[in-house]
Design an enzyme around this catalytic site. Structure first.
Site, PDB file in Angstrom:
ATOM      1  N   ASN A  98      26.594  40.582  34.240  1.00 42.12           N
ATOM      2  CA  ASN A  98      28.032  40.867  34.199  1.00 42.12           C
ATOM      3  C   ASN A  98      28.340  41.398  32.785  1.00 42.12           C
ATOM      4  OD1 ASN A  98      30.797  40.866  34.169  1.00 42.12           O
ATOM      5  ND2 ASN A  98      31.029  38.742  34.839  1.00 42.12           N
ATOM      6  N   ARG A 137      27.709  42.864  38.602  1.00 41.31           N
ATOM      7  CA  ARG A 137      29.132  42.798  38.932  1.00 41.31           C
ATOM      8  C   ARG A 137      29.769  44.120  38.503  1.00 41.31           C
ATOM      9  NH1 ARG A 137      34.066  39.889  35.881  1.00 41.31           N
ATOM     10  NH2 ARG A 137      35.587  40.254  37.509  1.00 41.31           N
ATOM     11  N   HIS A 192      38.708  39.975  41.742  1.00 39.06           N
ATOM     12  CA  HIS A 192      38.161  38.618  41.917  1.00 39.06           C
ATOM     13  C   HIS A 192      37.691  38.396  43.356  1.00 39.06           C
ATOM     14  CE1 HIS A 192      40.993  37.148  38.492  1.00 39.06           C
ATOM     15  NE2 HIS A 192      39.779  37.327  37.996  1.00 39.06           N
ATOM     16  N   ARG A 244      47.596  39.012  29.888  1.00 42.58           N
ATOM     17  CA  ARG A 244      48.156  40.116  30.695  1.00 42.58           C
ATOM     18  C   ARG A 244      49.505  39.704  31.266  1.00 42.58           C
ATOM     19  NH1 ARG A 244      42.969  40.793  34.439  1.00 42.58           N
ATOM     20  NH2 ARG A 244      41.596  40.063  32.795  1.00 42.58           N
ATOM     21  N   GLU A 282      30.792  32.955  41.543  1.00 42.02           N
ATOM     22  CA  GLU A 282      30.702  34.395  41.805  1.00 42.02           C
ATOM     23  C   GLU A 282      29.264  34.894  41.669  1.00 42.02           C
ATOM     24  OE1 GLU A 282      34.033  34.355  38.954  1.00 42.02           O
ATOM     25  OE2 GLU A 282      34.581  36.261  39.873  1.00 42.02           O
TER      26      GLU A 282
END
Ligand code: ADP
Length: 407
Positions: A7, A91, A180, A241, A386
């Site tokens: 990742n 990813r 996600h 964010r 994940e």
């Protein structure tokens, strides 16, 4: 099959070595501050001494070479030859409209990931750098891309279209994509395993609450709506964010503060959210600690965060005409009873009731039910994984490819 999961961020590479047949982590690690004066390496092989080191690592290619030498190291290593690794899973944040599933990376896929640079300028370029670096380090094994957007491909048009001229969707593919996906997929599947009902009849809302945070409505195993949109900037308030805004605010701030597009981008992505609201921190642990000492702005940041979650949960119950379970996951969702409780409080009308004791005592790292027996909706904490989803998809594609050169 032993699969290396990569990742890549702009200055970091996270890695996990996973034995997919046993669904077991063999080793995980992280290289941070790539390109800085010194980079930080954490290498954590299971059952062996963990390493924390500083080194000079100037590029993603060097980072992958470092990872290989840590994995092969006679003292802290975990494999004896690079050929022990049978496939690499990557990813990739944005797959655009093209990728509904994970794919073997070939030249066409590389080009498509490149084409989506515009859609995810912070994520796709480093993801591709990681792919190129890993292919140099391990040239003889299949490399597979697993997209954050893929699980949300089932969104119906009424959920993914924005109220702007349709020509902009057709020309620039401006629509909701959602992110996600691997996490929402994984935790919903963990809940299905606890249930006797057929998956088709199950409606769940999954709340992935980490530094980045998103909520998804999953009906009959398919994602039907999610809070992030065209990019991972929209939806609920996140660490740095902003989440959803009235779009007019953007023109207004640009004019008042004389901002360039780059300034505005940085403001909304890096200086907003919990950090912007509190003026103190983006990390939920810090905010909870300061709010506990009476800091009003930290408390407000927490209140806004929880209110947004509640709004999305309510709207997704309306979208799906019901809900069997609400699932909390990721750093905040798995670890903060306070946030879980505040997000779902006063929702008895919708049949949601948290059991305070179960919530407070939920054991970390395992699946825990935290709703009362009378609650019409189950509420669960489910640790996400994940990397395991990426590894399993990668192993499946690698096996299929070994059987047919045409795949
Ligand atoms: P990322 O999106 O970077 O993967 P994580 O899923 O690791 O993020 O989540 C990071 C967030 O989880 C941070 O805001 C951190 O403060 C929060 N967190 C971790 N442990 C706790 C805890 N015990 N209580 C509240 N928040 C926590």
């Amino acid at each position: 099959m032993l699969v290396l999961v990569i990742n890549c961020g702009s200055s970091s590479v996270k890695y996990n070595l996973i034995e997919t047949s046993e669904k077991r982590d063999i080793c995980k690690g992280l290289i941070e501050r790539i390109g800085a004066v010194t980079s930080i390496v954490k290498h954590e092989p299971v059952g062996k001494k963990h390493v924390k080191d500083t080194r000079v690592i100037s590029s993603h290619t060097d980072a992958l070479q470092e990872i290989m030498s840590y994995l092969l190291n006679s003292e802290n290593g975990i494999i004896s030859s690079p050929s022990d690794i049978k496939a690499v899973g990557h990813r990739v944040v944005h797959g655009g409209e093209m990728f509904k599933d994970s794919v073997l990376i070939d030249e066409d896929v590389t080009e498509a990931i490149q084409q989506a640079f515009d859609l995810a300028p912070l994520h796709n370029p480093p993801n591709l750098k990681g792919i190129q670096a890993a292919k140099e380090a391990l040239p003889d094994v299949p490399h597979v891309a697993v997209f954050d957007t893929a699980f949300h491909h089932s969104l119906p048009a009424h959920a993914y279209l924005y109220g702007i001229p349709n020509r902009l969707y057709r020309r620039y593919k401006i629509r909701k994509y959602g992110f996600h996906g691997t996490s929402h997929y994984y935790v919903s599947r963990q809940y299905y395993k606890l249930n006797d009902k057929p998956v088709n009849d199950i409606k769940v809302i999954t709340c992935h609450l980490g530094n980045g945070a998103s909520i998804a409505a999953i009906d009959g195993g398919r994602s039907v709506d999610t809070s992030m949109g065209f990019t991972p900037l929209s939806g609920i308030v996140m660490g740095t964010r902003s989440g959803d805004l009235d779009p007019s605010i953007l023109f207004y701030i640009m004019e008042k503060e004389e901002l360039t597009l780059n300034n505005l981008h940085a403001l909304l992505n890096r200086h907003s959210g919990l950090l912007g609201l509190s003026g103190y921190a983006s990390d939920m642990r810090d905010l909870i600690a300061e709010a506990g000492k009476g800091d009003r702005r930290c408390q407000q940041a927490i209140d806004v965060f929880c209110y947004k979650i509640k709004q999305y949960v309510g709207s997704y119950i309306a979208s799906m005409n019901g809900c069997d379970a609400i699932i909390f996951t990721a750093g905040i969702g798995e670890n903060s009873p306070l946030i879980r409780k505040q997000s779902l409080q006063n929702m008895g009308y919708l049949g949601i009731e948290i059991d305070d004791k179960l919530n407070e005592n939920a054991e970390r790292g395992s699946i825990q039910k935290i709703s009362t027996d009378d609650s019409k909706v189950d509420v669960y904490v489910v640790p996400t994984n994940e990397e395991l989803v990426i590894a399993i998809d990668t192993a499946k594609i690698a096996e299929a490819t070994a059987q047919s050169p045409w795949l």
